[in-house]
Scaffold this motif. Sequence first.
Motif, short mmCIF file in Angstrom:
data_model
loop_
_atom_site.label_atom_id
_atom_site.label_comp_id
_atom_site.label_asym_id
_atom_site.label_seq_id
_atom_site.Cartn_x
_atom_site.Cartn_y
_atom_site.Cartn_z
N PRO A 13 37.26 29.71 51.76
CA PRO A 13 35.82 30.02 51.88
C PRO A 13 35.13 29.85 50.53
O PRO A 13 35.81 29.78 49.50
N LEU A 91 42.62 21.56 42.69
CA LEU A 91 41.79 21.82 41.51
C LEU A 91 41.95 23.29 41.12
O LEU A 91 42.29 24.13 41.95
N TYR A 98 46.75 32.06 45.45
CA TYR A 98 46.47 32.95 46.58
C TYR A 98 47.37 32.55 47.76
O TYR A 98 48.01 33.39 48.39
N SER A 205 46.02 29.90 36.46
CA SER A 205 47.41 29.63 36.08
C SER A 205 47.43 28.38 35.22
O SER A 205 47.00 27.33 35.67
N GLY A 231 46.30 24.13 38.09
CA GLY A 231 45.15 23.40 38.61
C GLY A 231 44.61 22.41 37.61
O GLY A 231 44.52 22.70 36.42
N1 ATP Z 1 41.76 31.40 51.56
C1 ATP Z 1 41.13 32.25 50.72
N2 ATP Z 1 40.42 33.29 51.21
C2 ATP Z 1 39.79 34.13 50.37
N3 ATP Z 1 39.79 34.03 49.02
C3 ATP Z 1 40.47 33.02 48.48
C4 ATP Z 1 41.17 32.06 49.29
N4 ATP Z 1 41.75 31.18 48.48
C5 ATP Z 1 41.43 31.54 47.22
N5 ATP Z 1 40.67 32.63 47.22
C6 ATP Z 1 40.11 33.29 46.03
O1 ATP Z 1 39.64 32.24 45.16
C7 ATP Z 1 39.92 32.55 43.80
C8 ATP Z 1 40.75 31.43 43.16
O2 ATP Z 1 42.00 31.36 43.84
P1 ATP Z 1 43.37 31.10 43.07
O3 ATP Z 1 43.47 31.89 41.81
O4 ATP Z 1 44.45 31.25 44.08
O5 ATP Z 1 43.15 29.57 42.69
P2 ATP Z 1 44.19 28.56 42.01
O6 ATP Z 1 44.03 27.29 42.72
O7 ATP Z 1 45.54 29.16 41.94
O8 ATP Z 1 43.55 28.44 40.58
P3 ATP Z 1 44.27 28.06 39.19
O9 ATP Z 1 44.82 26.69 39.33
O10 ATP Z 1 43.13 28.12 38.22
O11 ATP Z 1 45.30 29.10 38.95
C9 ATP Z 1 40.66 33.90 43.80
O12 ATP Z 1 39.72 34.90 43.55
C10 ATP Z 1 41.19 34.00 45.22
O13 ATP Z 1 41.34 35.35 45.62
#
Ligand code: ATP
Length: 595
Positions: A13, A91, A98, A205, A231
């Motif tokens: 979302p 990205l 998550y 990360s 990412g």
């Molecule tokens: N499907 C989802 N529903 C609700 N919130 C989400 C969802 N996916 C991600 N988020 C929220 O979006 C934000 C970024 O997600 P996340 O840290 O998992 O990204 P990432 O791709 O691992 O980023 P990075 O590569 O920078 O670590 C977080 O606050 C997470 O809680």
Amino acid sequence: MSDNIQVLVRVRPLIDREKNDKICINLNDNSLVMKETTGNELFDQYATDYSFAFDKIAHPDSTQEDVFDQARSLIDSFISGYNSSIMAYGLTSSGKTYTMFSCDDDNLGIVPRATQYICDQLDSLVQQKKLSKYSLSFSFVQIYNEQLSDLLNPTQQLKIRITDQPEIENMSQYLIKSYQDVIQLIQHGEMNRKTSQTRYNELSSRSHVISSFFLETNNTVSKLNLVDLAGSEKLSSAMQSTQGQETKYINTSLSTLNKVIYALSEHKQHIPYRDSVLTKLLSDSLGGNYLSLLICCVSPASSSFFETLNSLRFAERAKRVVNKAVKNEIQNDSPDIVEKLEQEISRLEGILENKHSGEQISVLKQQIFDLQQTLNFGGLVEFSSTELKTLQIELDRKKSLPSLDFNNSLDKFQLVLQKQESNLEYLLQKINQQNNYLNQLLVEFELTQRQKIQLGQKLQRLQFKMIKNDCGKPIGVEKLGESDKIGVLEGELNGLERKNQILKAKITKGKEYIKQMKQMDGTELEKKILKEMKLKNLKGDKKEKMNKYQRESHALVNIMKNKIEIVLENNNIDGADKFCTGALEALKRTRNDYE
Ligand SMILES: Nc1ncnc2c1ncn2[C@@H]1O[C@H](COP(=O)(O)OP(=O)(O)OP(=O)(O)O)[C@@H](O)[C@H]1O
């Protein structure tokens, strides 16, 4: 078993910092269409559609359980003796961590769910007497700045050894009995994981993380890799040097991953696995003895349009990679795990009795202790109460990190600048295309010129022939035929002249257009405006102004793109000119608003 890499696209979302963005993805169960939308119908009708099809698409309202359901069959394969791999790609802030590692009780990610599922399945197989013994262990490593380290024992020096498959020397592996064991290990490892605050994600990360389960049963041995890739992010001058360095390493290893996927999908002879630590370690998961699932995480926000498009293109290519997984059966006559461990203990005890030096004895004692722990299924690290307290404090500290104020002007400016930069790249690409088109026109023009000269010569010859006929012979049928031909040729000549004029006009207009476009490298102008705004440190209506600016500059870029596309696709110079004029006026208006 020969199987393509399965691809699941997860569209998360919109998150807080994207709340003013438009949604640029339309979704079905297995396909999606991307369209760069501005919210302005006039521009949007010309935006290009990009369609993709995948094995499965998880919608923004899909739950963690829905996503895990898609991974379940791979985990079943792992339990039955196949190596399996699940990798999250996307990205920064697209939702990889998550999806893979969330330990929030209401939203558990794939790793904790897989642990629970594997433990339950193995227990049930034992109860049904389909399995008499098994050992399940867990490891957790990261690749940070091309260096491999053990998240469960960071002081350990790790080394990759590639025999028939990649293996990590000196890596700690802990026996797992229950779901809680893994949660503890993950929480311990997460504290050693390299994270930092980026423009997009307050806890981003900065390392690739590979958690692995190793299963040995009476007759099979298998491995499950659960990978959370760092990412990708655009490098920016505003990054601190460490951040810039991290981003460079991340982007380089992801670009090697791209090259590997490309080479595999094109069945190239050389696959550049050795060009990065990440691809060395994943060499088996990509095109080898593994069943693999790629989870491509994306944001639906228009502000990430280009990056999302790139991620989807990568995922589309990965779908074409074929793996060759075989069940890893072990010979029944080999001693079983418990027997092997018991033999090792007696061997070590034997050595001890033979009186070695004090240092050797303590090393051996430690080895015996470790093995006994393993034998008793008590191999899971026991944290002392002080260690636990420190861990808890660290955890609380991380949880209470101040949330990043995304309305902070600098961050916002960076976002806008970054978008403008990629728009500019796009524009320059289009200008080049337009130049090529003009060159084609010039070639066509020369060709028609040559044809015209040839026709003129032919006409002269025919006229000469007619004069000869008039003088020498009575006018007959042949002469009438000749004069008809002349009429036709004259008609053709006139036609060619008209065509030449039109081409000339097109070339002149095209040249003018390119000149205008180059002047409109006026993202320079937009950058200047941004800089001024930053210097003035506008307050109050700052946010509103920035949003307005973002919308308008976005729209402008679209007008320019549309104009070029119209020129290229419909060859409609007039229509394109109208758009260009509109764009220039809008640009002036924007400038006036911010000056
Ligand atoms: N499907 C989802 N529903 C609700 N919130 C989400 C969802 N996916 C991600 N988020 C929220 O979006 C934000 C970024 O997600 P996340 O840290 O998992 O990204 P990432 O791709 O691992 O980023 P990075 O590569 O920078 O670590 C977080 O606050 C997470 O809680």
